[in-house]
Design a protein around this motif. Structure first.
Motif, short mmCIF file in Angstrom:
data_model
loop_
_atom_site.label_atom_id
_atom_site.label_comp_id
_atom_site.label_asym_id
_atom_site.label_seq_id
_atom_site.Cartn_x
_atom_site.Cartn_y
_atom_site.Cartn_z
N THR A 48 0.84 -1.19 0.00
CA THR A 48 0.00 0.00 0.00
C THR A 48 0.88 1.25 0.00
OG1 THR A 48 -1.72 -1.22 1.16
CG2 THR A 48 -1.89 1.17 1.21
N ASP A 234 -5.11 -1.47 -5.35
CA ASP A 234 -4.67 -2.12 -4.10
C ASP A 234 -5.53 -3.37 -3.86
OD1 ASP A 234 -3.26 -2.59 -1.80
OD2 ASP A 234 -4.00 -0.84 -0.70
N GLU A 235 -5.04 -4.31 -3.06
CA GLU A 235 -5.78 -5.52 -2.68
C GLU A 235 -6.32 -6.25 -3.92
OE1 GLU A 235 -5.91 -6.48 0.43
OE2 GLU A 235 -5.66 -4.67 1.66
N GLY A 568 -5.59 -4.96 5.53
CA GLY A 568 -4.84 -3.75 5.21
C GLY A 568 -4.46 -2.90 6.42
MG MG Z 1 -1.92 -3.01 2.12
#
Ligand code: MG
Ligand code: ATP
Length: 764
Positions: A48, A234-235, A568
């Protein structure tokens, strides 16, 4: 749209701190701005952070205006945080960035081109209730039995198609099966038509209409190709097929797509996420750079070792190395406790210890597998006066189903409780419409009476339509019957009776929404909570106090949330309670998806452990109460899968028979500690004496709760009380085992936790 580029500014060599602080692999991922990039890396390796830095880098080097960058995060909260961070990094306005979740960005695009897919720009986004109602109407119109094919099930099946990007015309033949009497596809078609007519979309449509738009209007897709010079995601491991197709279409323009993800953290398979999207990346984007990050910056070596050892048990994974420069740190603490209450007490004590050590409460989290688990911790934290917040949902006693159930109990307890009456008089639906309820209210006002009294009056006088009168009469009869029961039945039994006979439990059983099973678990947990009180009055009073306390909290707080919601995030100290078979891995995951389900649960455990920076506490209880019945629990297989040299095991005294645990483990301990578990056996260490059979008792005595170990040990001659056998005298003591001659039940051998001193029990 502005296609010109800002003038390039040459960055200084080392760059700003946020760039200079990156390790070489991270920096490579940030600077490889041209062409497709996949960052595939384990938890806490800075994915991230890399994505954020990359975005800032693109802006700083003036490769694009904010409005030419598309960045996708998993939650709106993550998007907010990323936006703020970038603002701080480059000290510039970041307005115009397309930064948000898949849904929010797709909605934004759809509003701009709504007409092209036969919608108006001000379309409504429906919530689940509206969706259900619509499906129901269609089922009725088609003469499809909605008892046999509940609208939720039908809707769920259509949503799975949407997750896969399938509009009705694209659904492969034969896929509909016999759902909705074999007419599922027809229902799907009508549902989509109907939504268009009322200018509405559901969540799945946001992506689906985007896909249609891009596929049928090349000029629109081209516009976005020109616009989005850089795409960041992201993810990535939790994207579904529709999201994947959407990304692939958009990325065809500049091909500057950067996805970061971790196959070991894919935990949304049950919602259509496709781990295969990661595996396909290189094939879909030839020439893609795959960058692996291996240094973990988040956790201590012990935590990392524990998490890595656990996830290594999964067969279906890409596999990766993780290391850290951080020192070993404290081993992951694994603690076995007698029951859920003891577990909550233990967690509470440890949190207070952290507080005394100067750790802010905001760096502490309790992560649970199932929502109902928060209840016990909430109560403990309230007792201790430790402020907390529940993230991703309301506090236990504020949850809809708990409020409903409490309303039933309050109304049984107190017939004049008008608020409770109003809440549940037509819940589940009893055919009492607005007209009937208005009559009740009018009469109550006119007579200055309670709603219950007014309703009774109306039923007696016959001033209502016959159907409503009958329904109201039955409801009042139910209440009367329950009130009579309240005088004789234990309050926990009463709660079950009320929830069953009112049809409330059945309402949720029939509900096919993904939240329904959780709500049923919460209702069971409510009964567990009640069992801790003498009677209904005591319990209801407790609840009102709890609710009042909850209002007062503010400032630094402990976070309580599910493992799914914790993705996260990171905390210094993480508690992972309830690691027991039957709870985690969750039985539903195993039933529905077998070994794939087990692997997803294991990934969830991995996500949990890797949230911790400095300390992780795993715990399990040997006894759980489900409704008001005690059952023996055995430690989760995940406990056993944690590498022994990364963990430190302990257990409440007496949990493993006379001292077996202590001798098997710890300094100078002879035996290699191993949790053993088998069918219904209580947790113990191999080689240690087993404690007597688990406490699943028969008949009424099921409600006998084990107690904490006595502060002063029992002695021969003590007068004691046992919930099932009554009063008796201790004749011999062997560790935690007592021989007792009961007045009525004769000589028995009993564990000390199951009796109390006669004077404490109230009489002798
Ligand atoms: Mg992350
Ligand atoms: P997850 O898989 O859990 O989403 P992640 O790979 O996204 O984790 P981040 O959250 O970006 O990892 O980073 C984890 C922690 O490590 C953060 O606190 C981050 O600030 C820190 N970190 C990452 N890279 C570095 C670095 N090069 N130097 C110092 N700290 C770093």
């Amino acid at each position: 749209m502005d296609e010109s580029l800002p003038t390039a500014a040459a960055p200084s060599f080392a760059g700003p701190p946020w760039l200079a602080d990156l390790n070489p692999a991270q920096r490579a991922a940030v600077e490889a701005v041209d062409g497709p990039v996949l960052v595939l890396a384990g938890a806490g390796t800075g994915k991230t952070r890399v994505l954020t830095a990359r975005l800032a880098y693109i802006l700083m080097t003036r490769r694009a205006w904010p409005s030419q960058i598309l960045a996708v995060t998993f939650t709106n909260k993550a998007a907010r945080e990323m936006r703020e961070r970038i603002g701080r990094m480059i000290g510039d306005a970041v307005e115009g960035l397309w930064l948000g979740t898949f849904h929010s960005i797709a909605a934004r695009i759809l509003r701009r081109h709504a007409e092209l897919v036969d919608l108006k720009p001000n379309f409504t986004i429906l919530d689940t209730d509206d969706q259900i109602r619509l499906v129901k109407q269609i089922l009725q119109a088609e003469n499809i039995d909605d008892k046999r094919w509940p609208p939720r099930v039908v809707l769920g099946a259509m949503e799975r198609w949407k997750d896969r990007g399938l509009v009705p015309d694209k659904v492969p033949p034969g896929e509909a099966g016999d759902l909705a009497a074999g007419k599922l596809l027809l229902v799907y078609r009508q549902y989509q038509d109907r939504l268009r007519t009322v200018n509405a979309v559901d969540f799945g449509d946001l992506l689906l209409h985007n896909l249609t738009l891009f596929q049928t209007r090349p000029e629109v897709l081209e516009e976005y190709h020109r616009r989005f010079r850089y795409l960041l995601v992201d993810e990535y491991q939790d994207t579904n097929v529709a999201q994947y197709l959407w990304l692939r279409l958009l990325a065809q323009g500049h091909r500057n797509l950067c996805c970061v993800g971790d196959d070991d953290q894919s935990i949304y398979g049950w919602r259509g996420a496709e781990i295969g999207n990661i595996l396909r990346f290189e094939a879909d984007f030839p020439g893609a750079q795959v960058i692996r990050l291996e240094q973990n910056y988040r956790s201590t070596a012990s935590i990392l070792a524990a998490a890595s050892g656990l996830i290594a048990k999964n067969a279906g994974r890409l596999g990766k190395t993780l290391w850290t420069e951080a020192d070993g740190g404290e081993r992951v603490r694994i603690h076995g406790l007698w029951d859920g209450e003891a577990e909550a007490r233990w967690v509470g004590d440890e949190i207070e210890a952290r507080q005394r050590a100067g750790e802010p409460l905001s760096s502490v989290a309790i992560l649970v597998r199932a929502g109902f688990q928060t209840r016990e911790f909430e109560e403990r934290l309230l007792t201790l006066g430790v402020p907390y917040r529940v993230v991703g949902g309301p506090r236990f006693y504020e949850r809809q189903e708990i409020r409903d159930a409490l309303a039933y109990l309050r109304l049984v307890h107190q017939p004049d409780d008008d608020l409770a009456f109003e809440r549940i008089v037509n819940l589940p639906r009893r055919g009492l419409g607005d007209v009937a309820l208005r009559l009740v209210h009018q009469r109550a006002r006119a007579e200055g009476a309670s709603l219950t009294a007014a309703a009774a009056g109306l039923v007696a006088d016959g001033e209502m339509k016959p159907a409503a009168r009958k329904a109201l009469g039955l409801f009042l009869d139910d209440l009367d019957r329950w009130r009579r029961k309240a005088a004789t039945e234990p309050h926990t039994e009463l709660a079950r009776t009320v929830l069953d006979e009112s049809g409330y439990t059945r309402m949720w059983q029939a509900d096919r929404s993904p939240e329904a099973p959780g709500r049923l678990e919460n209702l069971k947990e409510l009964v567990v909570a009640m069992a801790e009180f003498e009677n209904l009055t005591g319990f209801l009073e407790h609840v009102s106090l709890v609710m009042e306390n909850a209002e007062a909290a503010g400032g630094e707080m402990v976070t309580l949330m599910t493992l799914h919601a914790a993705k996260g995030l990171e905390f210094d100290t993480v508690f992972l309670p309830g690691w027991e078979e039957g709870l985690f891995p969750h039985p539903r995951a195993l039933e529905e998806k077998g070994s794939a389900g087990l692997e997803e649960e294991r990934r969830l455990a991995y996500v949990g452990l890797t949230r911790a920076r400095r300390r992780a506490f795993v715990s399990f209880a040997a006894n759980r109460r489900v409704y008001n019945q005690w059952t023996a629990a055995i430690p989760s297989r995940f406990v056993d899968e944690l590498p022994k040299d990364a963990v430190e095991m302990s257990a409440d005294q007496g949990l493993y028979g006379s001292g077996g645990f202590q001798t098997g483990f710890g300094p100078g301990g002879a035996a290699e500690p191993r949790w053993s578990y088998g069918s219904g056996e209580a947790p113990r260490l191999a080689g240690s004496p087993a404690r007597p059979p688990p406490m699943v008792l028969e008949g009424k005595a099921r409600t006998v709760p084990p107690r904490p170990a006595p502060k002063v040990p029992f002695q021969r001659g003590d007068r004691v009380f046992h919930g099932k056998f009554g009063y008796g005298d201790v004749t011999a003591v062997d560790g935690d085992k007592l021989s007792i001659r009961f007045d009525k039940a004769g000589e028995k051998s009993v564990i000390h936790n199951f009796v109390q001193r006669a004077e404490d029990a109230g009489a002798a």
